[in-house]
Design a protein around this motif. Structure first.
Motif, PDB file in Angstrom:
ATOM      1  N   THR A 135       0.808  -1.226   0.000  1.00 42.48           N
ATOM      2  CA  THR A 135       0.000   0.000   0.000  1.00 42.48           C
ATOM      3  C   THR A 135       0.839   1.272   0.000  1.00 42.48           C
ATOM      4  OG1 THR A 135      -0.138   0.097   2.425  1.00 42.48           O
ATOM      5  CG2 THR A 135      -1.832  -1.185   1.267  1.00 42.48           C
ATOM      6  N   ILE A 136       2.164   1.119   0.120  1.00 45.56           N
ATOM      7  CA  ILE A 136       3.011   2.310   0.196  1.00 45.56           C
ATOM      8  C   ILE A 136       4.091   2.267  -0.879  1.00 45.56           C
ATOM      9  CG2 ILE A 136       2.627   2.725   2.661  1.00 45.56           C
ATOM     10  CD1 ILE A 136       5.220   1.291   3.238  1.00 45.56           C
ATOM     11  N   LYS A 137       4.704   3.404  -1.109  1.00 41.74           N
ATOM     12  CA  LYS A 137       5.753   3.500  -2.114  1.00 41.74           C
ATOM     13  C   LYS A 137       7.000   2.754  -1.621  1.00 41.74           C
ATOM     14  CE  LYS A 137       4.126   7.970  -3.853  1.00 41.74           C
ATOM     15  NZ  LYS A 137       4.460   9.396  -4.038  1.00 41.74           N
ATOM     16  N   PRO A 138       7.787   2.200  -2.539  1.00 37.14           N
ATOM     17  CA  PRO A 138       8.977   1.417  -2.156  1.00 37.14           C
ATOM     18  C   PRO A 138       9.923   2.171  -1.223  1.00 37.14           C
ATOM     19  CG  PRO A 138       8.524   1.156  -4.491  1.00 37.14           C
ATOM     20  CD  PRO A 138       7.566   2.206  -3.989  1.00 37.14           C
ATOM     21  N   GLU A 139      10.114   3.458  -1.484  1.00 37.08           N
ATOM     22  CA  GLU A 139      11.030   4.219  -0.625  1.00 37.08           C
ATOM     23  C   GLU A 139      10.471   4.370   0.796  1.00 37.08           C
ATOM     24  OE1 GLU A 139       8.816   7.238  -3.284  1.00 37.08           O
ATOM     25  OE2 GLU A 139       9.733   5.257  -3.460  1.00 37.08           O
ATOM     26  N   VAL A 146      10.391  -2.917   6.224  1.00 36.44           N
ATOM     27  CA  VAL A 146       9.497  -4.062   6.053  1.00 36.44           C
ATOM     28  C   VAL A 146      10.251  -5.285   5.528  1.00 36.44           C
ATOM     29  CG1 VAL A 146       7.430  -4.925   4.907  1.00 36.44           C
ATOM     30  CG2 VAL A 146       7.494  -2.574   5.719  1.00 36.44           C
ATOM     31  N   ASP A 147      11.118  -5.082   4.542  1.00 33.97           N
ATOM     32  CA  ASP A 147      11.871  -6.218   3.991  1.00 33.97           C
ATOM     33  C   ASP A 147      12.729  -6.879   5.062  1.00 33.97           C
ATOM     34  OD1 ASP A 147      10.759  -5.761   1.538  1.00 33.97           O
ATOM     35  OD2 ASP A 147      12.476  -4.677   0.716  1.00 33.97           O
TER      36      ASP A 147
END
Length: 462
Positions: A135-139, A146-147
């Motif tokens: 739901t959010i941008k990668p940056e 999260v990763d």
């Protein structure tokens, strides 16, 4: 007959007026109640972001009492309980909030992932972390790590299935209370133990209203009693070691001087590291800044930034410490200085083998100088939150950090550790569910199976 019709119409009109007035009153009451709820939530949120979790929790609960299905109030309660480490309650209220409104807050799925992680519900945690990440941008996902959290979940699943053979014992009600106890350390001669606690009998009895609304921390010291073969009653009345502000025990020198953390308003430059010398009468002098005889290096160790942990080798040649100064790998890094003659080298960052982009919280250098223990929250080989690691070798040439394994490390926070001179016993401040008294407790762990004494004998012969 005409009068009767008039009276009937009058009565009907009156009923309509009463009903309309009642509806207006009800509408006004609803508006007032909604306003009250919103004001309470706004006030609670303000308190939450000031780390006043108990104050925020009470206001969120008052809002929920006025509006039983308010998702924002339930979400706020879940956040407070999570911050207060009551993960079961946090789970209950986060699920309530999500059930009513899955979009109650942008961070709801992230919070639920964290809660399930702390409760060892790994599959559910991964589900919500993944959903949040989508739901959010990668940056932005990088900001939330999260990763990294998903990698830690995978590591935890495996490690918990192969526990190390250690024996963990709660040090009992003589040492532990319902308040937080942490940062235990035994003197190298085995005569003294210190730890830090945030109790109501702290010097001055003050509460830190500028940080987390808990009692200020004090150092507690107890002496080994040979008659009862146990530790005597701990006391925070240690001369002038404790103040009315934050004081913490960090460890001992070989001569039983105390390494002390201090954070005193208008005195220290954020958190600083001090040393209190022990006299021949077994009392301790008023603490002075570490390496105070060399003011230049003392100010290099105690910067204008936060220094929170320190440890020293038995020969006092190396001092390791944790600092949040800029130029490191992450939030807080481990540094060391080397004593050469009467002077010390400039502080040296322990390097990226040890330091991460996150937070290294506690450092303990074994008296031999051959094993380095530390805690970190940002390594992929983590069972969750802060874990304890060790490296072997020597200063400037440490091995890759090794996770001390489950059950020493858990899905909760293991932030502080010290280890006995013979390498067979660890003392940890943790939230283990072993006769826990209500918060972080001090635990004694038999780590002889990890064979540190054998490692030490090999390293000594190199």
């Amino acid at each position: 007959m005409k009068h009767l019709r008039y009276i009937t119409l009058l009565l009907i009109s009156s009923l309509f007026i009463i009903q309309a007035r009642s509806q207006i009153i009800d509408s006004v009451k609803v508006i007032i109640d909604k306003t009250k709820v919103q004001l309470k939530i706004t006030d609670a949120t303000s308190k939450y972001y000031k780390n006043n979790f108990k104050g925020a929790l009470n206001l969120y609960k008052e809002a929920l009492a006025l509006d039983k299905h308010n998702p924002k109030a339930s979400f706020g309660i879940a956040q407070c309980y999570y911050s207060m480490k009551n993960y079961e309650k946090a789970k209950q209220y986060s699920e309530d909030a999500f059930r009513v409104d899955p979009k109650v807050d942008n961070d709801i799925k992230y919070l639920m992932g964290n809660i399930y992680f702390r409760l060892s519900e790994f599959d559910r945690a991964e589900k919500y972390y993944t959903a949040f990440s989508s739901t959010i941008k990668p940056e932005k996902a990088k900001d939330y790590s999260v990763d990294l959290l998903i990698k830690q979940l995978s590591y935890a699943k495996v490690e918990i299935q192969k526990p190390t053979k250690v024996e963990i014992k709660n040090m009992g009600e003589n040492i532990n209370t319902k308040n937080p106890e942490f940062a235990p350390c035994i003197s190298q001669d085995g005569k003294y133990m210190i730890f830090t606690s945030r109790r109501s009998n702290t010097m001055g009895g003050g509460i830190d209203i500028n940080y987390d609304f808990l009692y200020f921390s004090d150092i507690y010291l107890c002496k080994w009693d040979e008659d009862i073969n146990d530790w005597g009653k701990p006391s925070n009345n240690i001369g002038k070691v404790n103040t009315e502000f934050h004081d913490g025990g960090l460890g001992f020198t070989s001569e039983n001087s105390l390494l002390v953390y201090r954070n005193i308003m208008n005195v220290t430059r954020s958190g600083d590291i001090y040393i209190a010398k022990q006299s021949d009468s077994e009392s301790w002098a008023s603490p002075k800044p570490i390496a105070y005889k060399n003011k230049k290096i003392s100010k290099k160790i105690n910067s204008t930034y936060f220094e929170s942990s320190a440890s020293i080798t038995a020969d006092e040649k190396y001092i390791y410490f944790v600092s949040e100064r800029p130029g490191g790998s992450g939030h807080a890094d481990i540094y060391y200085v080397e004593k050469k003659g009467k002077n010390y080298t400039e502080p040296v960052n322990a390097g990226t083998t040890i330091n991460t982009s996150g937070d290294e919280k506690c450092v303990f250098i074994h008296p031999s100088g051959k094993i380095l223990f530390f805690t970190s929250d940002s390594r992929e080989n983590s069972i969750g939150s802060y874990d304890i690691y060790y490296c072997t070798g020597r200063h400037g040439n440490w091995s890759e950090p090794v996770n001390m394994g489950y059950p020493i490390n858990t899905v909760l926070e293991e932030k502080t550790i010290s280890v006995s001179s013979d390498g067979k016993t660890a003392y940890v401040g943790a939230y283990y569910d072993i006769e826990n008294h209500g918060d972080a407790d001090i635990y004694k762990i038999d780590i002889s199976s990890l064979k540190f004494s054998h490692i030490l004998s090999i390293l000594e012969n190199e």
